[in-house]
Design a protein around this motif. Sequence first.
Motif, PDB file in Angstrom:
ATOM      1  N   VAL A   1       0.452  -1.025  -0.237  1.00  0.00           N
ATOM      2  CA  VAL A   1      -0.191  -0.266  -0.153  1.00  0.00           C
ATOM      3  C   VAL A   1       0.846   1.003   0.237  1.00  0.00           C
ATOM      4  CG1 VAL A   1      -1.463   1.929   1.839  1.00  0.00           C
ATOM      5  CG2 VAL A   1      -1.707  -1.320   1.303  1.00  0.00           C
ATOM      6  N   ILE A   2       0.921   1.996  -1.158  1.00  0.00           N
ATOM      7  CA  ILE A   2       1.505   2.972  -0.985  1.00  0.00           C
ATOM      8  C   ILE A   2       0.644   4.273  -0.763  1.00  0.00           C
ATOM      9  CG2 ILE A   2       3.208   4.310  -2.495  1.00  0.00           C
ATOM     10  CD1 ILE A   2       4.083   1.967  -3.604  1.00  0.00           C
ATOM     11  N   LEU A   3       0.865   5.226  -0.123  1.00  0.00           N
ATOM     12  CA  LEU A   3       0.185   6.556   0.297  1.00  0.00           C
ATOM     13  C   LEU A   3       0.925   7.270  -0.130  1.00  0.00           C
ATOM     14  CD1 LEU A   3      -1.323   5.542   3.552  1.00  0.00           C
ATOM     15  CD2 LEU A   3      -2.492   5.414   2.041  1.00  0.00           C
ATOM     16  N   LEU A   4       0.010   8.129  -1.362  1.00  0.00           N
ATOM     17  CA  LEU A   4       1.335   9.768  -1.736  1.00  0.00           C
ATOM     18  C   LEU A   4       0.521  10.767  -1.418  1.00  0.00           C
ATOM     19  CD1 LEU A   4       2.323   8.183  -4.964  1.00  0.00           C
ATOM     20  CD2 LEU A   4       3.798   8.021  -3.295  1.00  0.00           C
ATOM     21  N   ASP A   5       1.281  11.630  -0.848  1.00  0.00           N
ATOM     22  CA  ASP A   5       0.028  12.830  -0.759  1.00  0.00           C
ATOM     23  C   ASP A   5       0.204  14.214  -1.817  1.00  0.00           C
ATOM     24  OD1 ASP A   5      -2.135  14.850  -0.107  1.00  0.00           O
ATOM     25  OD2 ASP A   5      -0.414  15.447   2.613  1.00  0.00           O
ATOM     26  N   GLU A   6      -0.398  14.453  -2.908  1.00  0.00           N
ATOM     27  CA  GLU A   6       0.340  15.965  -4.096  1.00  0.00           C
ATOM     28  C   GLU A   6       2.507  15.582  -4.593  1.00  0.00           C
ATOM     29  OE1 GLU A   6      -0.437  19.541  -3.549  1.00  0.00           O
ATOM     30  OE2 GLU A   6      -2.693  18.957  -2.089  1.00  0.00           O
ATOM     31  N   PRO A   7       2.197  14.671  -5.161  1.00  0.00           N
ATOM     32  CA  PRO A   7       3.956  13.609  -5.388  1.00  0.00           C
ATOM     33  C   PRO A   7       4.001  14.290  -6.421  1.00  0.00           C
ATOM     34  CG  PRO A   7       2.126  12.057  -6.156  1.00  0.00           C
ATOM     35  CD  PRO A   7       1.299  12.820  -4.804  1.00  0.00           C
ATOM     36  N   THR A   8       3.946  15.161  -7.222  1.00  0.00           N
ATOM     37  CA  THR A   8       3.831  15.941  -8.567  1.00  0.00           C
ATOM     38  C   THR A   8       4.200  17.350  -8.615  1.00  0.00           C
ATOM     39  OG1 THR A   8       2.098  16.473  -9.370  1.00  0.00           O
ATOM     40  CG2 THR A   8       3.383  14.823  -9.979  1.00  0.00           C
ATOM     41  N   THR A   9       3.610  18.371  -6.777  1.00  0.00           N
ATOM     42  CA  THR A   9       3.773  19.069  -6.435  1.00  0.00           C
ATOM     43  C   THR A   9       4.905  19.994  -6.422  1.00  0.00           C
ATOM     44  OG1 THR A   9       1.028  19.209  -5.339  1.00  0.00           O
ATOM     45  CG2 THR A   9       2.460  21.414  -5.424  1.00  0.00           C
ATOM     46  N   GLY A  10       5.357  21.378  -7.679  1.00  0.00           N
ATOM     47  CA  GLY A  10       6.424  21.645  -7.623  1.00  0.00           C
ATOM     48  C   GLY A  10       6.760  21.695  -8.231  1.00  0.00           C
ATOM     49  N   LEU A  11       6.736  20.166  -9.156  1.00  0.00           N
ATOM     50  CA  LEU A  11       7.507  20.170 -10.061  1.00  0.00           C
ATOM     51  C   LEU A  11       7.353  20.019 -11.257  1.00  0.00           C
ATOM     52  CD1 LEU A  11       7.998  16.096  -9.293  1.00  0.00           C
ATOM     53  CD2 LEU A  11       9.269  17.971  -7.873  1.00  0.00           C
TER      54      LEU A  11
END
Length: 314
Positions: A157-167
């Motif tokens: 299970v992988i939880l990602l919070d806005e992983p691309t924000t700021g890229l």
Amino acid sequence: MTGPSIEAVNLSKNYERFAAVSNLNLRLEGPKCVGFLGPNGAGKTTTLKIFTHLIKPTSGEAYINGQDITKNVRKALAHAGALIESPEIYPAFTPREALSEIAELRGIPRTERAKRVDEVIAEVRMAEWENKRVGKFSKGMKQRINIAAALLTDPEVILLDEPTTGLDPRGMTEVRDIVKSLKTRNKLIFMSSHLLSEVADVCDEVAMIDHGKLVKYDTLGNVTSQFSRGEGVVDITVSRDIDEVQVTAISAVDGVVSLEKLDPRNVRVRFRGGLDAQEKLLYDLVSKRIGMVSFKGSASALEDAYLNLIEDSR
Ligand SMILES: Nc1ncnc2c1ncn2[C@@H]1O[C@H](COP(=O)(O)OP(=O)(O)OP(=O)(O)O)[C@@H](O)[C@H]1O
Ligand SMILES: [Mg+2]
């Protein structure tokens, strides 16, 4: 045992009298990517933090693979990897050094550490950078290392919070490609995002939240078709500024409902029907020789659904 799962049962988090998450019931199961959508302050980060035991719920339960995150923290977290607020990596470290430290903290036995570090570095495609100092890396590269850290224990299970924000666009594409490749490896990914096009691109299902309450949970296809009135949307790009002749030619194609010029070379076309109709539309547009250089299903159907659902929940 069944596939990877996460479940919230009557989950609530109050800050004094303010409900950041309110009676959330949601069960995600199986290898797939679920997009977690909602306006600023909706409760996405709070929910993800509860699932990673960074904060405690006020009431209700949260389970990872059937293990209660409050009562069985170790067992629940043994199956989970998360990237919540991109932690800064010590700049003098190389990815290999940073990941080895984290592997040690996570309790990965010494004999297995080097191998796991190799594997996650390959997974985020950073092998050629593994011995360079992180201080020199771009934000996108640092984010890939953060994702690698979340993958160290090979979680289901992988939880990602806005992983691309700021890229930048390239960084975003790299991170999305990593998420897509994880999907093929039996992982359940629960990912918050404000980018509807990103969710439409990588997610199979969407969960929408507003004011801490679940507004919708369904497959991407169902959510979009419910609000699309049986219509599809594509964005097309042409090689030179579009003129009246082209507009007329596109409008005359069978099934086209409307046409909107986004800028001189980009046009949004709404058409009747589903994927079959889209295939036919592509064929017809190519044969019209209008100088089309790109044809892409648009995220605007998800945008319509999002705006409708969030509006209704207010
Ligand atoms: N420690 C805290 N104390 C008080 N209120 C908080 C705290 N943490 C979050 N909140 C509030 O809880 C609500 C939900 O916040 P949360 O960060 O979960 O939203 P979000 O959906 O992640 O928003 P965004 O899209 O802006 O990241 C917000 O109104 C926020 O101000
Ligand atoms: Mg947030």
